[in-house]
Design an enzyme around this catalytic site. Structure first.
Site, PDB file in Angstrom:
ATOM      1  N   LEU A  12       0.814  -1.220   0.000  1.00 23.80           N
ATOM      2  CA  LEU A  12       0.000   0.000   0.000  1.00 23.80           C
ATOM      3  C   LEU A  12       0.848   1.272   0.000  1.00 23.80           C
ATOM      4  O   LEU A  12       0.557   2.230   0.715  1.00 23.80           O
ATOM      5  CB  LEU A  12      -0.959  -0.001   1.185  1.00 23.80           C
ATOM      6  CG  LEU A  12      -2.085  -1.032   1.103  1.00 23.80           C
ATOM      7  CD1 LEU A  12      -2.930  -1.028   2.356  1.00 23.80           C
ATOM      8  CD2 LEU A  12      -2.947  -0.796  -0.137  1.00 23.80           C
ATOM      9  N   MET A  15       1.474   3.844  -5.346  1.00 23.17           N
ATOM     10  CA  MET A  15       0.989   3.160  -6.551  1.00 23.17           C
ATOM     11  C   MET A  15      -0.047   2.106  -6.192  1.00 23.17           C
ATOM     12  O   MET A  15      -1.093   1.991  -6.855  1.00 23.17           O
ATOM     13  CB  MET A  15       2.160   2.526  -7.296  1.00 23.17           C
ATOM     14  CG  MET A  15       3.043   3.509  -8.035  1.00 23.17           C
ATOM     15  SD  MET A  15       2.233   4.216  -9.498  1.00 23.17           S
ATOM     16  CE  MET A  15       2.218   2.806 -10.606  1.00 23.17           C
ATOM     17  N   ALA A  79      10.863  -4.611  -6.118  1.00 21.99           N
ATOM     18  CA  ALA A  79      11.338  -5.701  -6.972  1.00 21.99           C
ATOM     19  C   ALA A  79      12.475  -6.447  -6.296  1.00 21.99           C
ATOM     20  O   ALA A  79      13.180  -5.921  -5.434  1.00 21.99           O
ATOM     21  CB  ALA A  79      11.796  -5.145  -8.319  1.00 21.99           C
ATOM     22  N   ASN A 105       8.492  -3.085 -10.992  1.00 21.32           N
ATOM     23  CA  ASN A 105       9.489  -3.024 -12.065  1.00 21.32           C
ATOM     24  C   ASN A 105      10.514  -4.145 -11.904  1.00 21.32           C
ATOM     25  O   ASN A 105      11.690  -3.907 -11.642  1.00 21.32           O
ATOM     26  CB  ASN A 105      10.204  -1.669 -12.053  1.00 21.32           C
ATOM     27  CG  ASN A 105       9.444  -0.619 -12.835  1.00 21.32           C
ATOM     28  OD1 ASN A 105       8.696  -0.936 -13.756  1.00 21.32           O
ATOM     29  ND2 ASN A 105       9.610   0.632 -12.461  1.00 21.32           N
ATOM     30  N   SER A 131       2.754   1.656 -16.206  1.00 24.27           N
ATOM     31  CA  SER A 131       3.365   2.973 -16.363  1.00 24.27           C
ATOM     32  C   SER A 131       2.301   4.058 -16.257  1.00 24.27           C
ATOM     33  O   SER A 131       1.173   3.889 -16.704  1.00 24.27           O
ATOM     34  CB  SER A 131       4.066   3.087 -17.711  1.00 24.27           C
ATOM     35  OG  SER A 131       4.618   4.390 -17.864  1.00 24.27           O
ATOM     36  N   LYS A 186       8.105  -3.228 -20.576  1.00 24.45           N
ATOM     37  CA  LYS A 186       8.105  -2.100 -19.636  1.00 24.45           C
ATOM     38  C   LYS A 186       9.527  -1.550 -19.445  1.00 24.45           C
ATOM     39  O   LYS A 186       9.732  -0.333 -19.340  1.00 24.45           O
ATOM     40  CB  LYS A 186       7.527  -2.537 -18.287  1.00 24.45           C
ATOM     41  CG  LYS A 186       7.582  -1.460 -17.181  1.00 24.45           C
ATOM     42  CD  LYS A 186       6.880  -0.178 -17.593  1.00 24.45           C
ATOM     43  CE  LYS A 186       6.673   0.839 -16.505  1.00 24.45           C
ATOM     44  NZ  LYS A 186       7.515   0.891 -15.347  1.00 24.45           N
ATOM     45  N   HIS A 189      10.274   0.515 -22.422  1.00 24.24           N
ATOM     46  CA  HIS A 189       9.495   1.751 -22.246  1.00 24.24           C
ATOM     47  C   HIS A 189      10.269   2.722 -21.365  1.00 24.24           C
ATOM     48  O   HIS A 189      10.423   3.903 -21.679  1.00 24.24           O
ATOM     49  CB  HIS A 189       8.144   1.430 -21.625  1.00 24.24           C
ATOM     50  CG  HIS A 189       7.425   2.603 -21.026  1.00 24.24           C
ATOM     51  ND1 HIS A 189       7.774   3.157 -19.807  1.00 24.24           N
ATOM     52  CD2 HIS A 189       6.369   3.341 -21.469  1.00 24.24           C
ATOM     53  CE1 HIS A 189       7.006   4.169 -19.531  1.00 24.24           C
ATOM     54  NE2 HIS A 189       6.131   4.309 -20.526  1.00 24.24           N
ATOM     55  N   ASN A 190      10.782   2.227 -20.230  1.00 22.88           N
ATOM     56  CA  ASN A 190      11.503   3.095 -19.309  1.00 22.88           C
ATOM     57  C   ASN A 190      12.814   3.587 -19.899  1.00 22.88           C
ATOM     58  O   ASN A 190      13.239   4.715 -19.634  1.00 22.88           O
ATOM     59  CB  ASN A 190      11.758   2.360 -17.991  1.00 22.88           C
ATOM     60  CG  ASN A 190      10.521   2.281 -17.115  1.00 22.88           C
ATOM     61  OD1 ASN A 190       9.402   2.403 -17.596  1.00 22.88           O
ATOM     62  ND2 ASN A 190      10.707   2.072 -15.838  1.00 22.88           N
ATOM     63  N   GLU A 193      11.941   6.341 -22.035  1.00 21.96           N
ATOM     64  CA  GLU A 193      11.619   7.456 -21.144  1.00 21.96           C
ATOM     65  C   GLU A 193      12.894   8.183 -20.700  1.00 21.96           C
ATOM     66  O   GLU A 193      12.943   9.417 -20.693  1.00 21.96           O
ATOM     67  CB  GLU A 193      10.866   6.925 -19.928  1.00 21.96           C
ATOM     68  CG  GLU A 193      10.510   7.954 -18.871  1.00 21.96           C
ATOM     69  CD  GLU A 193       9.920   7.308 -17.633  1.00 21.96           C
ATOM     70  OE1 GLU A 193      10.354   7.657 -16.526  1.00 21.96           O
ATOM     71  OE2 GLU A 193       9.037   6.445 -17.791  1.00 21.96           O
TER      72      GLU A 193
END
Length: 489
Positions: A12, A15, A79, A105, A131, A186, A189-190, A193
């Site tokens: 919690l 995210m 992670a 991640n 993301s 992902k 993608h990063n 980014e």
């Protein structure tokens, strides 16, 4: 407990909380658990107050018992070993057919290992890239699921319900592939980014330090850029950042220390590119730029030891301020295209190596909304792969070729301007060098191969013989005819 949850989420932090609220908004009953149980109480009494279909639990046993069958558990934890530890805690309470989702991640190798290990126990494992940051998690992120395909029919509706949507209503989520495919996509993608952020930062430096523009002027320029081909989330937030003032009335960005942090996914992208022999040079330079920024104390000393160029842009360019600004825009656009092209080259090679059937146009759709690199530009990538699913490189697509050819002269002028002014633009310049190398029919690697054969007998191929035949020359007359072999990436 009478009410059973559709899905349970562990972890919690911000995210995790926002994903729970997102799921709940879409009609899903969600059970929550956190290792520090005080966070469960705080969440239920604050952000989730009044939501009877968010169920707080205070032990793994209670958490699992609160779930409908087949049980679906989503991990939003750090992670690495923490993921493995929670899987081990969950296993005694799960049954064959239950699903574990890792939404962090994680490294794709770990996801592949977990998918195989849990499959042998009858548990369906999903590693999904998510993301969009805090706002994306709350309002609709980009979701990139991979792992055990048997879990996808169970999760598809939930994932696509909570995902971002394109302007035409398409969910920015679809099945990516088996094993670690989702987390690999992902990761790339990063990496892109990282490149995008570095390119924008270089454009900012050129406008500020090269042209001497103030923050109000740069705010307006980025606002204008966001209305055209560069329309994207990162350009949009840059516009907003440049307008933000601190309590003293000065631009807030001026008070932020110039040392950049990173969480590792850009580095992983670079390592994977070296393993696969794919030159994602721009992403690597973006990672190294962050490493260089962290050397703040040494940079301060070096800046005192070396005189910097004091020449003005007007002294090295005959263009007007408006023309230079447009040159920077075009250089940013062209470099951005190279960044995406390199990322897709890496995805293509990884798919071949791993046996993944990646839908490259579908990946562009998943990135079209919700995620950090979302931009109108991604529609062009989707169009390119819709036209030719086997496209070797985006740089060979008609639209990309048109834009790069149009922007090339401005791109070169900007890199030369930066060199003359002493403004570092590692990402823009590496993108240009990659572009030049990619379109060069004959590179000087023939001399490189001759050198390797001379000192190490590593052999070479010949232009007048078929590919795959290797030759060795006794360059000194004393080296003999024994070759050491060669290595291909």
């Amino acid at each position: 407990m009478n009410t059973r949850a559709d899905i349970g989420l562990i972890g919690l932090a911000v995210m995790g909380q926002n994903l729970v609220l997102n799921m709940n908004d879409h009609g899903y009953t969600v059970a929550v658990y956190n290792r520090t149980t005080a966070k469960v109480d705080a969440f239920l009494s604050d952000a989730a107050a009044g939501r009877s279909t968010i169920i707080g639990t205070r032990s793994i046993a209670e958490f699992v018992q609160s779930l409908k069958r087949p049980r679906t558990v989503m991990l939003m934890v750090k992670a690495g070993t923490v993921v493995d530890a929670f899987i081990e805690q969950l296993l005694p309470f799960l049954e064959p057919g239950d699903i574990i989702i890792d939404g962090g991640n994680s490294r794709h190798e770990d996801t592949g290992r977990r998918t195989d290990s849990l499959k042998s126990k009858g548990i369906l494992f999903i590693g999904t890239g998510i993301s969009g940051g805090e706002e994306g998690a709350r309002r609709g992120p980009s979701i990139m699921p991979g792992g055990n395909p048997e879990a996808w029919p169970v999760l598809k509706d939930l994932f696509q319900d909570i995902a971002a949507k394109t302007d035409t209503g398409e969910a920015c989520c679809d099945w990516v592939g088996e094993g670690g495919a989702g987390h690999y996509v992902k990761m790339v993608h990063n990496g892109i980014e990282y490149g995008d952020i570095q390119l924008i930062s270089e454009a900012y430096a050129l406008l500020k330090d090269g042209l001497g523009l103030d923050y109000d002027q740069m705010h307006r320029i980025f606002g204008q850029w966001n209305e055209g081909e560069l329309d994207s989330y990162l350009i949009e937030i840059t516009r907003d950042i440049l307008a933000m003032r601190d309590t003293d009335g000065e631009p807030l960005a001026e008070h932020i220390l110039d040392t950049a942090g990173q969480k590792g996914t850009g580095k992983w992208t670079g390592i994977s590119s070296l393993d696969l022999g794919v030159p994602v040079t721009l992403i690597a330079e973006a990672v190294y730029a962050r490493c260089l920024s962290a050397m703040k104390d040494e940079r301060v000393m070096a800046s005192a030891a070396y005189a910097r160029p004091t020449v003005k842009a007007s002294a090295v360019s005959s263009l007007s301020e408006g023309e230079l600004i447009d040159d920077i825009r075009q250089a940013l656009l062209a470099s951005k295209m190279v960044s995406y092209a390199q990322g897709y080259m890496l995805l293509r090679q990884a798919a071949l190596e791993m046996g993944w059937n990646l839908n490259f146009g579908g990946i562009a759709l998943m990135w079209r909304g919700g995620c950090i690199i979302r931009s109108a530009f991604l529609e062009k990538i989707r169009d390119a792969y819709d036209k030719d699913p086997q496209l070797n490189s985006l740089l060979l697509d008609e639209y990309f070729m048109h834009v790069l050819s149009r922007a090339e002269a401005a791109w070169r002028r900007v890199v030369v301007l930066a060199v003359n002014l002493g403004i570092p633009v590692p990402a823009m310049s590496s993108a240009l060098m990659f572009f030049d190398g990619y379109r060069t029919e004959r590179l000087p690697a023939n001399l490189l191969q001759a050198q390797r054969d001379y000192f190490g007998a590593h052999m070479y191929e010949r232009t007048d013989r078929p590919r795959g035949e290797y030759f060795h020359t006794n360059w000194t007359g004393t080296g003999g005819d024994v070759a050491s072999g060669t290595y291909e990436v």
